[in-house]
Motif scaffolding. Structure first.
Motif, short mmCIF file in Angstrom:
data_model
loop_
_atom_site.label_atom_id
_atom_site.label_comp_id
_atom_site.label_asym_id
_atom_site.label_seq_id
_atom_site.Cartn_x
_atom_site.Cartn_y
_atom_site.Cartn_z
N TYR A 124 50.04 22.22 -32.22
CA TYR A 124 50.44 22.68 -30.89
C TYR A 124 51.37 23.87 -31.01
O TYR A 124 52.32 23.83 -31.80
N ARG B 185 36.79 20.34 -21.41
CA ARG B 185 37.83 21.15 -22.06
C ARG B 185 37.62 22.63 -21.77
O ARG B 185 38.54 23.34 -21.33
N ASP C 213 51.84 20.92 -21.99
CA ASP C 213 50.93 21.14 -20.86
C ASP C 213 49.63 20.38 -21.16
O ASP C 213 48.88 20.77 -22.05
N CYS C 214 49.39 19.29 -20.43
CA CYS C 214 48.21 18.50 -20.78
C CYS C 214 47.52 17.89 -19.55
O CYS C 214 48.08 17.89 -18.45
N TYR D 58 41.33 24.25 -21.35
CA TYR D 58 42.21 23.61 -22.33
C TYR D 58 41.93 24.20 -23.71
O TYR D 58 40.78 24.46 -24.06
N THR D 59 42.99 24.41 -24.48
CA THR D 59 42.80 24.97 -25.82
C THR D 59 42.32 23.91 -26.81
O THR D 59 41.60 24.23 -27.74
N HIS E 295 38.67 22.70 -32.29
CA HIS E 295 39.41 22.42 -31.05
C HIS E 295 39.87 20.97 -30.95
O HIS E 295 40.57 20.61 -30.02
N HIS F 135 37.92 23.75 -17.90
CA HIS F 135 39.25 23.77 -17.29
C HIS F 135 40.29 24.48 -18.15
O HIS F 135 41.49 24.33 -17.93
N ASP G 212 49.58 26.43 -25.52
CA ASP G 212 48.41 25.56 -25.64
C ASP G 212 48.34 24.61 -24.45
O ASP G 212 49.36 24.24 -23.87
N LYS G 213 47.12 24.25 -24.08
CA LYS G 213 46.89 23.24 -23.05
C LYS G 213 46.01 22.18 -23.68
O LYS G 213 44.94 22.49 -24.19
N ILE G 214 46.47 20.96 -23.68
CA ILE G 214 45.75 19.90 -24.40
C ILE G 214 45.09 18.92 -23.44
O ILE G 214 45.74 18.38 -22.55
N LEU G 215 43.80 18.72 -23.63
CA LEU G 215 43.08 17.70 -22.86
C LEU G 215 43.11 16.41 -23.67
O LEU G 215 42.65 16.38 -24.82
#
Lengths: 444, 444
Positions: free
Chosen positions: B17, B113, B46-47, B118-119, B156, B116, B21-24
Motif C-alpha cells: 500500500y 475493481r 481508502d477502501c 481500485y488499484t 493487482h 470503480h 492506493d484504493k483497495i477493494l
C-alpha cells in the motif's frame, strides 16, 4: 526394475561407488541394514560389516549381535563388533542415551573404517527417513539448506538406500526370506522422529497416498535448487564481502540495496558466528551510528561510516591498520578508536587522556595505527625536545604488559599520539587551527 | 506490537500500500475478511467492500449478505454485491461447485475493481492458509516454486493479512467485540485443505507447538531463496538457450555438462510446454540419434547433431532456413529433412522421391531451405533444358494446396532439389562423385 537394479542405478547416479571402493556397512540387524548388506553383496561390492552393541536392551542386544555375526558368516563378510557401556558414557558426559549412542557409534565406525582401509561408511537410511527429516526441519523452521534432507553422500559417509521406500525393503526381505531382528525399543530413534513416522506422515498419506515418494522427489529438486541458490549467493558475496588482512568488511550501501537482503545478510554473517536471532540486530547496524556493534560467538560486527567491519574475537598478531580520512571506527585488540573531523572554532579541548584533538593541517592521510616499537620517539605535548617512547614509558611507570598493549598513531612516519596517553606537541590545536581530528579511544 | 501496527508494518515491508492506493476488499463476512476490513479502516486506507453471494446456502447466504451490508454501512465504506447462480454455472460449465464459485468470484471482483478505479484487490488469506498451501504442495510433489506459498502480492491482488495467525485474528475480534458470520459448510474451501487444516497441522503442532509461525518464517526464507535461484537460472539460460528466428536451440554438449542438469533442463523446457513427465524423455534425447523428437503440448523438441532444436507447433509464416554442413535435421512445417554426408563409393542411389543424393562438389554451403516462388526454375533430373517450377508443377498435376506446401533446397541461388519430388540434373551423382549429400524428407 527390481530393487537390486535400482540400487545399482542409484549408486551410479549419485556416484556412491566406483570399483576399487571398499564399503563398511553399519548394520544393526534391522531390516534396513540387512537388506543393504544383501544388496551390496549381490552387487559384488567389496564390503564389511560393523555392528555396535549398546548393551541397553539386555538379551535383545545380545540376540542382535549374534544375528549380525551369523549374517557376516553366511555372506562371508569381514565383521567388526564392539560393546559400549552406553549408560555410563551418558551419565559421565551428561548427555541423553540417544546422544550417547550416536556419539559412540559414529566415532567407533569412523575409526574402524580408517583402521581397516574402507573408503566409505554406509548407513541404511531410506526414503521415509529422509522425508521425516525434511518435514521436521520445515516444522521447526529452516532455510533452503534444511530442505535437502539426508544427503546421499557427505565425505566418507554414504546412504545407498535413500532411493528405496520402506515397503520395497520389507517386500524384498519377505520375497527372499531374509531374516532380520526387530528393535522393540527403537532406542536410537528420537521421539520426535517416531512421532512424525507414526502419526504425522500416515495422516498426510490418507489424503495423498503417494506423499512419501512425491516428497522424496521434491527433496531431490530442492537439492538441485540449492546448488543454483549457492551459486547466486557466492556471486553476491564477491561484491558484498571484502577481506582485509584478518578482518572483513561489508559495504553498507550495497548491502542496503541488496535483494534479497535478509537472505544475503544471513549468508554473509552466519560464517562469522551470527545466529538467526542476532541477524535483525546486524541488519539494524546499517541504520546505526558509527561505533555501534554486535558481538557474535566468534566476531564483532562494527558499524563504521561506510562499512560494516567484521573482526575476530580471537587474539591476533598486532596488525598495521591503515586509517583513511573517511574512517570513523577502528576496532582493534583491546579497544576501539573513533575518529571525527570538526571545525576547531570554539571547540573545547577534552582533558581525558582517552581523547585527543590534533590539528588537521599537521596530519597526512592515510594515518597508521600500530603497536609501538623500539626506536619510536615523539615530542610529548608541552615539551620542545623529542623523547624515546621506551623512556617515556619508564617515566610513566608502565608495566611490561601495559607496554605490550600500547597502540600508537602515526602520520607521515611520525608518532602523533600514544593512544590513550599523550599527543605529539607538533600536532596540538593552536589558535590557527582550522579543523581538528577528534580521536576517542574506548578500551574494552 | 498490536495487530494494527503489525498490519501497517507488513503493508510497508511488502509494499502492498502506498498513499493514493484504493483497495477493494473481498469480504465474505467471515472473521478473516471482517478483521481485514476493520484494520484497513483503522489504518486510514481508502477502501471499499465487495461481497459475493453464491446462493448456495439458502438463508445463510442471505444472512451473510445482510451482515456485510451492515458492516459497510457501519464503517461508511462503498459496497458492491452480486448474486451468482453458482449451481447453474457449475452444471453448464461442467465444473465442480468449488471451481464455479472461484471462477465467478475472481472474474467479478477483478471487473468491479477496474470499473470503480481500485488499484488493488485484497483477500484475507492468513498465515495458516499459507502454511497449508505449502505443506500440500510439498506432499503432492513440487519444486522450489511450490514453496513460496501464497504471495503477498501478485499484480493487482494483495494479501495484507498473511503475517497474522488465525489466533491473532480471533483475539482481535473478541477484544473489540467485532461481529462476523460463520460459514457452516465452508463450501469454497477444498476438502484437502480442510483436511490439512483440521487433521495434519494439529498433529504437527502436538510436537512443535510453534510449527505454524516457524513454517511461515521458513516460507519467507524460501521466497527469498527462490529469487536467488531464479537469478542463477537466468544466467544459465543465457548460455544454454539460443533464439534463432521463431525457433530455439540448446547445445547438447553444454546441457550434458550443466549442473544441476535436471533442474536446468526443466527450467528451459517447461516454457515450451514440456510436462514433468516428459522431462526424462527430453533428457534422453541427448543420447539419441539425430532426428528423434519429443512433442510437447506446444512444441517439438528435436535432436539435431549438436543441438536440441525447439520449434513451435503453431502454423508459422514460411521461413528461410539456413542449413550448415553440420546440420543433421531440419524440422519444418509439414515434415523433417534429414541430412548426412557419405562417400559415393559403391553407394546405391535410392529411387524414392523422398530421398535425394547430391554430389557434394556441386553444392555450396550453407544451403537454404524455403518455399518455392514464382520465377524459380531448375534442370529436372534427366533433362538438358531448364524448366520453370510453376510449369513443372502443372506437368505433375499438383493441386493448389499441394503447391503451397512445396519446399525447395537451394545452393548458391540455384534450386537443387524440389523436396520430395525431383533433383536438379546438374547435382546428380556421377562416376566422378567423391562424396554425396544424402537427403531424406519425412513428411508428417
Amino acid at each position: 526394475m527390481d530393487l537390486l537394479n535400482r540400487f545399482k542405478e542409484y549408486l551410479s547416479k549419485e556416484k556412491l561407488y566406483t570399483p576399487g571402493d571398499k564399503i563398511l556397512l553399519a548394520v544393526s540387524g534391522g531390516v534396513d541394514s540387512v537388506i543393504m548388506t544383501h544388496l551390496c553383496k549381490q552387487a559384488g561390492i567389496d564390503c564389511g560389516i560393523a555392528h555396535c552393541n549398546f548393551q541397553l536392551r539386555g538379551a535383545e542386544s545380545t540376540r542382535d549381535e549374534t544375528f549380525v555375526t551369523a549374517l557376516a558368516n553366511e555372506l562371508a563378510l569381514p565383521l567388526y563388533t564392539i560393546r559400549f557401556d552406553t549408560e555410563t558414557y551418558a551419565t559421565e558426559k551428561r548427555v541423553s542415551i540417544q546422544v550417547a549412542a550416536r556419539e559412540l557409534r559414529y566415532a567407533w565406525l569412523e575409526e574402524t573404517r580408517q583402521q581397516h582401509g574402507y573408503t566409505c561408511l554406509a548407513t541404511a537410511h531410506h526414503m521415509q527417513d529422509n522425508v521425516e527429516t525434511v518435514l521436521m526441519n520445515f516444522s521447526k523452521g529452516t532455510g533452503i539448506a534444511g530442505l535437502h534432507g539426508i544427503l546421499p553422500r557427505q565425505q566418507h559417509l554414504i546412504r545407498p538406500l535413500l532411493f528405496a521406500q520402506k515397503s520395497d525393503i520389507l517386500a524384498l526381505a519377505a520375497a527372499n526370506g531374509y531374516g532380520y531382528v526387530e528393535d522393540s525399543s527403537n532406542i536410537t530413534v528420537k521421539y520426535t522422529r517416531n512421532y512424525f513416522r507414526h502419526k504425522v506422515i500416515p495422516v498426510i498419506q490418507e489424503t495423498y497416498p503417494a506423499a512419501v515418494p512425491q516428497m522424496a522427489a521434491s527433496i531431490d529438486r530442492f537439492r538441485e535448487a540449492e546448488l543454483l541458490y549457492n551459486e547466486a549467493v557466492q556471486r553476491h558475496k564477491k561484491r558484498l564481502l571484502f577481506q582485509q588482512g584478518d578482518n572483513y568488511r561489508v559495504p553498507v550501501l550495497k548491502l542496503q540495496k541488496a535483494v534479497p537482503q535478509q537472505t544475503l545478510a544471513w549468508e554473509i554473517f552466519k560464517d562469522f558466528g551470527c545466529s538467526p536471532a542476532q541477524l535483525p540486530q546486524v541488519i539494524d547496524l546499517m541504520q546505526s551510528e558509527p561505533g555501534k556493534w554486535v558481538e557474535t560467538t566468534s566476531h564483532r560486527i562494527i558499524r563504521d561510516r561506510v562499512w560494516l567491519l567484521i573482526t575476530s574475537l580471537e587474539v591476533q598478531e598486532a596488525p598495521l591498520i591503515v586509517i583513511e580520512k573517511e574512517t570513523a571506527v577502528v576496532p582493534v585488540k583491546g579497544g576501539t578508536l573513533k575518529l571525527k573531523i570538526r571545525p576547531a572554532d570554539g571547540a573545547t579541548i577534552p582533558t581525558s587522556p582517552l581523547m585527543a584533538c590534533l590539528d588537521m593541517d599537521t596530519l597526512q592521510f592515510p594515518l597508521l595505527m600500530r603497536r609501538w616499537k623500539q626506536g619510536d620517539y615523539f615530542y610529548p605535548l608541552g615539551m620542545r625536545k623529542k623523547k624515546k617512547l621506551s623512556r617515556f614509558f619508564i617515566d610513566q611507570k608502565l608495566s611490561l604488559i601495559q607496554k605490550e598493549n600500547i597502540w600508537v598513531l602515526e602520520s607521515a612516519k611520525r608518532v602523533v599520539w600514544i593512544i590513550g596517553m599523550r599527543i605529539d606537541d607538533r600536532c596540538k590545536i593552536t589558535p590557527n587551527t582550522n579543523h581538528m581530528l577528534v580521536l576517542e579511544w574506548q578500551p574494552i
